[in-house]
Design an enzyme around this catalytic site. Structure first.
Site, PDB file in Angstrom:
ATOM      1  N   GLU A 289      72.358  52.589  66.247  1.00 34.40           N
ATOM      2  CA  GLU A 289      72.609  53.754  67.081  1.00 34.40           C
ATOM      3  C   GLU A 289      73.989  52.772  66.859  1.00 34.40           C
ATOM      4  OE1 GLU A 289      71.349  55.633  70.012  1.00 34.40           O
ATOM      5  OE2 GLU A 289      69.541  55.476  68.945  1.00 34.40           O
TER       6      GLU A 289
ATOM      7  N   ASP B 264      74.797  55.528  63.737  1.00 29.52           N
ATOM      8  CA  ASP B 264      74.867  56.636  64.303  1.00 29.52           C
ATOM      9  C   ASP B 264      75.445  56.515  65.708  1.00 29.52           C
ATOM     10  OD1 ASP B 264      74.260  58.936  66.779  1.00 29.52           O
ATOM     11  OD2 ASP B 264      71.698  59.018  66.050  1.00 29.52           O
TER      12      ASP B 264
ATOM     13  N   ASN C 221      75.712  64.515  78.940  1.00 24.93           N
ATOM     14  CA  ASN C 221      76.879  63.941  77.508  1.00 24.93           C
ATOM     15  C   ASN C 221      78.282  64.478  77.171  1.00 24.93           C
ATOM     16  OD1 ASN C 221      74.623  62.966  77.171  1.00 24.93           O
ATOM     17  ND2 ASN C 221      73.767  64.239  75.571  1.00 24.93           N
TER      18      ASN C 221
ATOM     19  N   LYS D  59      78.639  66.425  72.151  1.00 20.90           N
ATOM     20  CA  LYS D  59      78.451  65.214  73.194  1.00 20.90           C
ATOM     21  C   LYS D  59      79.821  65.046  73.621  1.00 20.90           C
ATOM     22  CE  LYS D  59      73.374  63.552  72.328  1.00 20.90           C
ATOM     23  NZ  LYS D  59      72.710  63.294  71.006  1.00 20.90           N
TER      24      LYS D  59
ATOM     25  N   HIS E 139      67.047  56.293  67.848  1.00 18.10           N
ATOM     26  CA  HIS E 139      66.512  58.156  68.172  1.00 18.10           C
ATOM     27  C   HIS E 139      65.600  58.733  67.714  1.00 18.10           C
ATOM     28  CE1 HIS E 139      67.648  62.302  68.647  1.00 18.10           C
ATOM     29  NE2 HIS E 139      68.122  61.849  69.694  1.00 18.10           N
TER      30      HIS E 139
ATOM     31  N   SER F 269      71.492  55.744  72.971  1.00 24.87           N
ATOM     32  CA  SER F 269      71.568  57.086  73.805  1.00 24.87           C
ATOM     33  C   SER F 269      70.810  56.676  74.963  1.00 24.87           C
ATOM     34  CB  SER F 269      70.376  58.069  72.892  1.00 24.87           C
ATOM     35  OG  SER F 269      69.405  57.807  73.004  1.00 24.87           O
TER      36      SER F 269
ATOM     37  N   HIS G  14      76.931  58.503  70.476  1.00 24.48           N
ATOM     38  CA  HIS G  14      77.404  58.400  71.936  1.00 24.48           C
ATOM     39  C   HIS G  14      78.700  57.703  72.117  1.00 24.48           C
ATOM     40  CE1 HIS G  14      74.375  60.169  73.501  1.00 24.48           C
ATOM     41  NE2 HIS G  14      73.405  60.331  72.603  1.00 24.48           N
TER      42      HIS G  14
HETATM   43  C1  LIG Z   1      71.353  63.341  70.677  1.00 30.28           C
HETATM   44  C2  LIG Z   1      71.360  62.903  69.279  1.00 30.28           C
HETATM   45  C3  LIG Z   1      71.488  63.425  68.109  1.00 30.28           C
HETATM   46  C4  LIG Z   1      71.098  64.814  67.749  1.00 30.28           C
HETATM   47  O1  LIG Z   1      71.937  64.944  67.785  1.00 30.28           O
HETATM   48  P1  LIG Z   1      72.393  66.995  68.227  1.00 30.28           P
HETATM   49  O2  LIG Z   1      73.509  67.478  67.689  1.00 30.28           O
HETATM   50  O3  LIG Z   1      71.880  66.274  69.835  1.00 30.28           O
HETATM   51  O4  LIG Z   1      71.228  67.291  67.777  1.00 30.28           O
HETATM   52  C5  LIG Z   1      71.514  62.015  67.407  1.00 30.28           C
HETATM   53  N1  LIG Z   1      71.263  60.034  67.776  1.00 30.28           N
HETATM   54  C6  LIG Z   1      71.404  60.195  68.726  1.00 30.28           C
HETATM   55  C7  LIG Z   1      71.510  59.243  68.851  1.00 30.28           C
HETATM   56  C8  LIG Z   1      71.449  61.316  70.022  1.00 30.28           C
HETATM   57  O5  LIG Z   1      72.200  60.948  71.473  1.00 30.28           O
END
Ligand SMILES: *Cc1c(COP(=O)(O)O)cnc(C)c1O
Length: 384
Positions: free
Chosen positions: A174, A203, A44, A237, A130, A178, A206
């Site tokens: 999101e 969220d 990522n 990421k 997620h 992801s 990404h």
């Molecule tokens: C990776 C991810 C997370 C978690 O984040 P980390 O910092 O890796 O624990 C949460 N939500 C989504 C959509 C993700 O892709």
């Protein structure tokens, strides 16, 4: 045999056993595993910032000055000026009044949802959200309603039917999915949340660093920041560092400091990590060409795949090719590996049954010849 052994046997039988295989080295977009050098399409590190000298220098300097660890939770002695600096700059980037840093995105989602929702409340969650979002909802004890992926019509049906029965109603989605790389109809979701008196949490794991002005995210890009209560995202990421943030009103972040268990009961992130995150935020402003090139690379690769007959629904740097069968996906992944590409198969339970896929994460550091070569290899492997 015991229960654990049975579970592992079953996983193996289904071709779904997960194992750890450490990389020996990472450099740029190259990863060395079992002695083989592969171009990594699974990370990522979209802007290729994790290897940026500024991040590394900032980390080193912070460790020299402040030590390797923070040694306590934020509410004890682990709270440093540098954490607050990161929070101020993050709030500014996101266009929110306040921000709170979390140790990871997983901890942020689990902690925030379970802090703002409880039994008697309802959460309306996109079906493909997620795992950390699902876990937060389960932990909260709130009633979970899943709406079909990116389907505002279905969300409204559920809201119409159920919203009035619950005191607090939260919608979660999101902004870049992801495993699919697509985007929700955010404007419609915002309209619905206002119509039905809900709160909205997005969220941007990404999206942060990539979309919107200076990488502020999809919510900002669509001009919806002020109409979304909770915006979370990660530093691990596109920003190449580690940790996560929640951007919201001061009241919400204050509330979280006082009630969010994953924030309260965990050691603060080390100064070296925070310093790298800060350096990454600076680079979002100073090196906007990274974001531009990344999006050009992603569009180029989508185009190359489409030209070869692949169906592409992605609207981002995450570009999945759905194969369906888990074993076939694993076989294709091995084949690509032999050709020098690291593209691990994504299988259930990460994605729904029957939708195993190869998920290509395009990064700033991938050049066009390598993208063409990958599209050709995939074409040959899939269309024989
Ligand atoms: C990776 C991810 C997370 C978690 O984040 P980390 O910092 O890796 O624990 C949460 N939500 C989504 C959509 C993700 O892709």
């Amino acid at each position: 045999m015991g229960k654990l052994e049975d579970f592992l046997e079953e996983r193996k039988r289904l071709g779904l056993l997960r194992t750890l295989r450490p990389a020996e080295l990472r450099s740029g977009t190259t990863i060395r595993r079992d002695g083989a050098e592969l171009t990594d399409f699974s990370s990522n590190d979209y802007l290729s910032l994790s290897q940026h000298p500024r991040l590394k220098e900032a980390s080193k300097k912070a460790a020299e000055e402040l030590g390797a660890g923070a040694c306590a939770s934020r509410l004890l002695s682990g709270d440093l000026k540098i954490h607050h600096d990161l929070e101020e700059k993050t709030a500014h980037l996101k266009g929110k009044e306040s921000a709170l840093v979390f140790n990871s995105g997983y901890q942020a989602n689990v902690g925030v949802i379970s802090a703002i929702c409880g039994p008697g409340d309802a959460v309306f969650s996109d079906r493909l959200n997620h795992a950390s979002i699902i876990d937060g909802i389960l932990l909260s004890g709130a009633r979970l309603f899943r709406f079909d992926h990116n389907d505002a019509g279905h969300l409204e049906t559920l809201l119409e039917k159920h919203a009035a029965r619950f005191e607090n109603r939260l919608i979660v989605t999101e902004t870049i999915f992801s495993m699919d790389g697509d985007r929700p109809p955010l404007k419609d979701i915002v309209r619905l949340k206002e119509k039905y008196g809900c709160q909205l949490m997005v969220d941007e794991a990404h999206a942060t660093g990539i979309f919107g002005e200076n990488g502020s995210g999809v919510a900002a890009e669509e001009g919806l920041t002020d109409r979304i209560e909770v915006i979370m995202g990660t530093f691990g990421k596109a920003l190449g560092g580690f940790g996560a943030y929640v951007a919201a009103t001061k009241t919400i972040t204050q509330y979280l400091i006082n009630s969010c268990r994953s924030f309260i009961y965990s050691t603060a992130l080390p100064p070296s990590v925070i310093a790298a995150d800060l350096a990454a935020l600076e680079l979002l402003k100073n090196e906007p060409f990274r974001r531009k090139t990344l999006l050009e690379n992603a569009a180029y690769f989508q185009d190359e795949l489409q030209k070869r007959g692949f169906e592409i629904h992605s609207r981002s740097q995450i570009i999945p090719v759905v194969i369906g069968n888990a074993e076939k996906t694993a076989a294709l992944s091995s084949l690509l590996c032999e050709q020098g590409f690291f593209v691990p198969p994504i299988r259930p339970p990460t994605v729904p049954e029957g939708s195993s896929r190869l998920r290509f994460s395009v990064c700033y550091g991938h050049d066009r010849p390598i993208l063409v070569k990958l599209a050709d290899c995939l074409d040959k492997a899939c269309h024989v």
